[in-house]
Design a protein around this motif. Structure first.
Motif, PDB file in Angstrom:
ATOM      1  N   LEU A   1       0.840  -1.191   0.000  1.00 17.67           N
ATOM      2  CA  LEU A   1       0.000   0.000   0.000  1.00 17.67           C
ATOM      3  C   LEU A   1       0.879   1.247   0.000  1.00 17.67           C
ATOM      4  N   SER A   2       0.392   2.271  -0.693  1.00 16.69           N
ATOM      5  CA  SER A   2       1.070   3.555  -0.714  1.00 16.69           C
ATOM      6  C   SER A   2       0.091   4.647  -0.316  1.00 16.69           C
ATOM      7  N   CYS A   3       0.607   5.704   0.283  1.00 21.93           N
ATOM      8  CA  CYS A   3      -0.225   6.841   0.679  1.00 21.93           C
ATOM      9  C   CYS A   3       0.612   8.104   0.539  1.00 21.93           C
ATOM     10  N   ALA A   4       0.177   8.993  -0.347  1.00 14.65           N
ATOM     11  CA  ALA A   4       0.915  10.219  -0.611  1.00 14.65           C
ATOM     12  C   ALA A   4       0.132  11.424  -0.125  1.00 14.65           C
ATOM     13  N   ALA A   5       0.805  12.299   0.589  1.00 11.76           N
ATOM     14  CA  ALA A   5       0.195  13.542   1.064  1.00 11.76           C
ATOM     15  C   ALA A   5       0.487  14.660   0.075  1.00 11.76           C
ATOM     16  N   SER A   6      -0.508  15.516  -0.125  1.00  7.80           N
ATOM     17  CA  SER A   6      -0.326  16.671  -1.005  1.00  7.80           C
ATOM     18  C   SER A   6      -1.101  17.844  -0.433  1.00  7.80           C
ATOM     19  N   GLY A   7      -0.806  19.032  -0.963  1.00  8.83           N
ATOM     20  CA  GLY A   7      -1.472  20.234  -0.485  1.00  8.83           C
ATOM     21  C   GLY A   7      -0.508  21.078   0.327  1.00  8.83           C
ATOM     22  N   THR A   8      -1.048  21.812   1.281  1.00  9.72           N
ATOM     23  CA  THR A   8      -0.244  22.726   2.089  1.00  9.72           C
ATOM     24  C   THR A   8       0.324  21.960   3.274  1.00  9.72           C
ATOM     25  N   ILE A   9       1.564  21.514   3.121  1.00  6.87           N
ATOM     26  CA  ILE A   9       2.230  20.711   4.141  1.00  6.87           C
ATOM     27  C   ILE A   9       3.304  21.541   4.808  1.00  6.87           C
ATOM     28  N   TYR A  10       3.158  21.779   6.117  1.00  5.49           N
ATOM     29  CA  TYR A  10       4.182  22.507   6.859  1.00  5.49           C
ATOM     30  C   TYR A  10       5.158  21.522   7.499  1.00  5.49           C
ATOM     31  N   SER A  11       4.591  20.548   8.153  1.00  7.99           N
ATOM     32  CA  SER A  11       5.422  19.544   8.814  1.00  7.99           C
ATOM     33  C   SER A  11       4.541  18.359   9.154  1.00  7.99           C
ATOM     34  N   ILE A  12       5.009  17.172   8.836  1.00  9.06           N
ATOM     35  CA  ILE A  12       4.274  15.954   9.169  1.00  9.06           C
ATOM     36  C   ILE A  12       5.052  15.197  10.213  1.00  9.06           C
ATOM     37  N   ASN A  13       4.382  14.849  11.283  1.00  8.18           N
ATOM     38  CA  ASN A  13       5.003  14.078  12.353  1.00  8.18           C
ATOM     39  C   ASN A  13       4.815  12.591  12.045  1.00  8.18           C
ATOM     40  N   ASP A  14       3.997  11.908  12.800  1.00  2.12           N
ATOM     41  CA  ASP A  14       3.763  10.490  12.536  1.00  2.12           C
ATOM     42  C   ASP A  14       2.895  10.281  11.301  1.00  2.12           C
ATOM     43  N   MET A  15       3.151   9.187  10.615  1.00  2.76           N
ATOM     44  CA  MET A  15       2.279   8.684   9.550  1.00  2.76           C
ATOM     45  C   MET A  15       2.009   7.210   9.845  1.00  2.76           C
ATOM     46  N   GLY A  16       0.970   6.673   9.224  1.00  6.89           N
ATOM     47  CA  GLY A  16       0.722   5.259   9.482  1.00  6.89           C
ATOM     48  C   GLY A  16      -0.564   4.763   8.880  1.00  6.89           C
ATOM     49  N   TRP A  17      -0.959   3.591   9.382  1.00  8.71           N
ATOM     50  CA  TRP A  17      -2.114   2.899   8.834  1.00  8.71           C
ATOM     51  C   TRP A  17      -2.996   2.331   9.950  1.00  8.71           C
ATOM     52  N   TYR A  18      -4.286   2.479   9.753  1.00  9.51           N
ATOM     53  CA  TYR A  18      -5.291   1.782  10.539  1.00  9.51           C
ATOM     54  C   TYR A  18      -6.071   0.895   9.572  1.00  9.51           C
ATOM     55  N   ARG A  19      -6.851  -0.025  10.118  1.00  8.84           N
ATOM     56  CA  ARG A  19      -7.737  -0.825   9.280  1.00  8.84           C
ATOM     57  C   ARG A  19      -9.049  -1.069   9.999  1.00  8.84           C
ATOM     58  N   GLN A  20     -10.075  -1.317   9.207  1.00 12.99           N
ATOM     59  CA  GLN A  20     -11.397  -1.603   9.756  1.00 12.99           C
ATOM     60  C   GLN A  20     -12.025  -2.744   8.979  1.00 12.99           C
ATOM     61  N   ALA A  21     -12.237  -3.850   9.669  1.00 12.99           N
ATOM     62  CA  ALA A  21     -12.886  -5.003   9.071  1.00 12.99           C
ATOM     63  C   ALA A  21     -14.399  -4.863   9.234  1.00 12.99           C
ATOM     64  N   PRO A  22     -15.177  -5.547   8.404  1.00 13.98           N
ATOM     65  CA  PRO A  22     -16.636  -5.461   8.508  1.00 13.98           C
ATOM     66  C   PRO A  22     -17.124  -5.814   9.908  1.00 13.98           C
TER      67      PRO A  22
ATOM     68  N   CYS B   1      -4.853   5.290   5.664  1.00 19.84           N
ATOM     69  CA  CYS B   1      -3.610   5.919   6.093  1.00 19.84           C
ATOM     70  C   CYS B   1      -3.931   7.219   6.814  1.00 19.84           C
ATOM     71  N   PHE B   2      -2.984   7.674   7.607  1.00 24.61           N
ATOM     72  CA  PHE B   2      -3.142   8.949   8.292  1.00 24.61           C
ATOM     73  C   PHE B   2      -1.803   9.671   8.322  1.00 24.61           C
ATOM     74  N   ALA B   3      -1.883  10.969   8.531  1.00 23.58           N
ATOM     75  CA  ALA B   3      -0.688  11.790   8.720  1.00 23.58           C
ATOM     76  C   ALA B   3      -1.003  12.833   9.780  1.00 23.58           C
ATOM     77  N   ASP B   4      -0.107  12.981  10.734  1.00 28.43           N
ATOM     78  CA  ASP B   4      -0.245  14.034  11.749  1.00 28.43           C
ATOM     79  C   ASP B   4       0.437  15.284  11.188  1.00 28.43           C
ATOM     80  N   ASN B   5      -0.387  16.180  10.677  1.00 30.25           N
ATOM     81  CA  ASN B   5       0.107  17.359   9.973  1.00 30.25           C
ATOM     82  C   ASN B   5       0.022  18.601  10.854  1.00 30.25           C
ATOM     83  N   PHE B   6       1.061  19.440  10.804  1.00 30.85           N
ATOM     84  CA  PHE B   6       1.064  20.661  11.596  1.00 30.85           C
ATOM     85  C   PHE B   6       0.051  21.646  11.052  1.00 30.85           C
ATOM     86  N   ASP B   7      -0.778  22.147  11.960  1.00 29.10           N
ATOM     87  CA  ASP B   7      -1.814  23.108  11.591  1.00 29.10           C
ATOM     88  C   ASP B   7      -1.435  24.476  12.145  1.00 29.10           C
ATOM     89  N   VAL B   8      -1.264  25.472  11.269  1.00 26.03           N
ATOM     90  CA  VAL B   8      -0.787  26.781  11.720  1.00 26.03           C
ATOM     91  C   VAL B   8      -1.842  27.517  12.547  1.00 26.03           C
TER      92      VAL B   8
END
Length: 121
Positions: A20-41, A95-102
Motif C-alpha cells: 500500500l502507498s499513501c501520498a500527502a499533497s497540499g499545504t504541508i508545513y510539517s508531518i510528524n507520525d504517519m501510518g495505517w489503521y484498518r477496519q474489518a466489517p 492511512c493517516f498523517a499528523d500534519n502541523f496546523d498553523v
C-alpha cells in the motif's frame, strides 16, 4: 489543506503480498507520525502500524513480522508492505498523517479515503 491519496489495495490469496502507498499533497508545513489503521466489517478501526518522521516504526502485535512500514519524507509518502497475508487481514486500510496546523499550532490527524484489501482463503 492536506489530502492523502492511497493506492495498492486489491484481492490476494492467503500467503500473498500487497504493498500500500499513501501520498500527502497540499499545504504541508510539517508531518510528524504517519501510518495505517484498518477496519474489518462489523469491527472497530484498529491500529496497524505507525512510523515517526525519524523512521521509528511501531506495529500491532497481529502484524509484527509480516508487515513493514516505511516512508519517504521528501515525497510525504508512507508505504505498507504486507507479506504472508491472512484472511483475517481483510479490511479497509486507512492511512493517516499528523500534519502541523498553523491555526491551532498543533498537529491534526488527516485521513485517507481508504483502500480495500481482501485476502481469500
Amino acid at each position: 489543506q492536506v489530502q492523502l491519496v492511497e493506492s495498492g489495495g486489491g484481492l490476494v490469496q492467503s500467503g500473498g503480498s500487497l504493498r500500500l502507498s499513501c501520498a500527502a499533497s497540499g499545504t504541508i508545513y510539517s508531518i510528524n507520525d504517519m501510518g495505517w489503521y484498518r477496519q474489518a466489517p462489523g469491527k472497530q478501526r484498529e491500529l496497524v502500524a505507525t512510523i515517526s518522521n525519524g523512521g521509528r516504526p511501531n506495529y500491532a502485535d497481529s502484524v509484527k513480522g509480516r508487515f513493514t512500514i516505511s516512508r519517504v519524507n521528501a515525497k510525504s509518502t508512507v508505504y505498507l508492505q504486507m507479506n504472508s497475508l491472512k484472511p483475517e487481514d481483510t479490511a479497509v486500510y486507512y492511512c493517516f498523517a499528523d500534519n502541523f496546523d498553523v491555526d491551532t499550532a498543533g498537529y491534526l490527524k488527516v485521513w485517507g479515503q481508504g483502500t480495500l484489501v481482501t485476502v481469500s482463503s
